[in-house]
Design an enzyme around this catalytic site. Sequence first.
Site, short mmCIF file in Angstrom:
data_model
loop_
_atom_site.label_atom_id
_atom_site.label_comp_id
_atom_site.label_asym_id
_atom_site.label_seq_id
_atom_site.Cartn_x
_atom_site.Cartn_y
_atom_site.Cartn_z
N TRP A 57 26.15 6.14 -18.02
CA TRP A 57 24.90 6.89 -17.99
C TRP A 57 24.74 7.65 -19.30
O TRP A 57 25.69 8.27 -19.81
CB TRP A 57 24.92 7.86 -16.81
N ASP A 117 31.70 10.31 -10.33
CA ASP A 117 30.26 10.56 -10.33
C ASP A 117 29.70 9.71 -9.20
O ASP A 117 29.68 8.48 -9.27
CB ASP A 117 29.65 10.17 -11.68
N LYS A 134 18.92 10.70 -4.73
CA LYS A 134 18.49 9.34 -4.42
C LYS A 134 18.51 9.06 -2.92
O LYS A 134 17.50 8.65 -2.34
CB LYS A 134 19.38 8.32 -5.14
#
Length: 397
Positions: free
Chosen positions: A131, A212, A247
């Site tokens: 990311w 993560d 999300k």
Amino acid sequence: MIFSQVELAPADPILGLTDAFKADPRDEKVNLGVGIYKDESGKTPILKAVKLAEEKLLATEMSKSYLGMEGVQAYNRAVQSLLFGADHTVVNNARALTAQAPGGTGSLRVAAEFLVRHTKSDTIWVSNPTWANHHNIFNSAGLKTKSYGYYKAETHGLDFDAMKADLEGAKEGDLVLLHGCCHNPTGIDLNEVQWQEIAELCLSKSLVPLFDFAYQGFGAGVEEDAEGLRIVASIVPELIVANSFSKNFGLYNERIGAITVVAGNDAEAVNAFSQIKSTIRASYSNPPAHGALIVSTILEDESLKLMWQQELQEMRERIAEMRALFVQSLKESGVSQDFSFISTQNGMFSFSGLNKEQVSRLKNEFGVYIVGSGRISVAGMTKTNMPNICKAIAAVL
């Protein structure tokens, strides 16, 4: 005059792309850069379970007083249950302690600040690619970043040998950033055997995993997506998890996440957690309540939990449908290159293999916005915009 000395910061590679998209006057423009789920109408919906939980909160909430530094206790218990399951040894032995934090990004930053200030760890290994904000978060906190191999461009798949070889070069006490599922940006995940090998490598070299975990439930399912984390937690005595509900609950603007520290025993967990709370106190004192209360309300109510799980399944299935349609539509647009690998990747993103020149042409000539690395947010595709997207890609190949 001090501000006259300040230079203009470069645009963020993802959020800056969104700013450029908003300024684009073209009607058929498509933003496939930022990782936000869109339904078939192109909107980011509020889940029905979330709406019902908010109605319940509005009717029963009695105070807006400050939370403690660790946040909503019921939320923290729910986080641990989702991450590890109800009967994992790290939970039963009180080796895991959780604090609410502002989103996945805030959770990572708290973790980094804690590690820099209170441990001897000074280096974190991140996947190549990863990311775009990972390096920024860790470097800003004072950690050095190094990269381990992950993606093999020739096969559009995992380079597990390179990953292991690079991590063999890590020193004792180094941190290893691991994507719990739905790897961002590649969508390529480890299997059960590979997770076992990485856990044993971390154990043998005294490396500390930092997970993560932003997409639980967007891969194979809520329980299935936690398999890697649970394997590692069963083998490695110390780790940290930074998770997010942006999300899987659609709570993007609530900025609701958590940091969970797992220590070798309960006393060490208490000591480490006290310093995590101290880090929080020096940063933002205590977190906002609303997002955490939504999540805990849903997970404590069996009917709301079942509704959430069904809605999450529908989002997951729609993304899988878009992956298959993307591959099919590229063929129908005259693309001879094999893009079938897209249908095997997991989560919101596809690592397309498009180069920076092709990405630039997509934006400038066709109004299709994707990240410079070639990462495409499949979750932003719809049956309506798919033909234009695929025709544009066919034109730049």
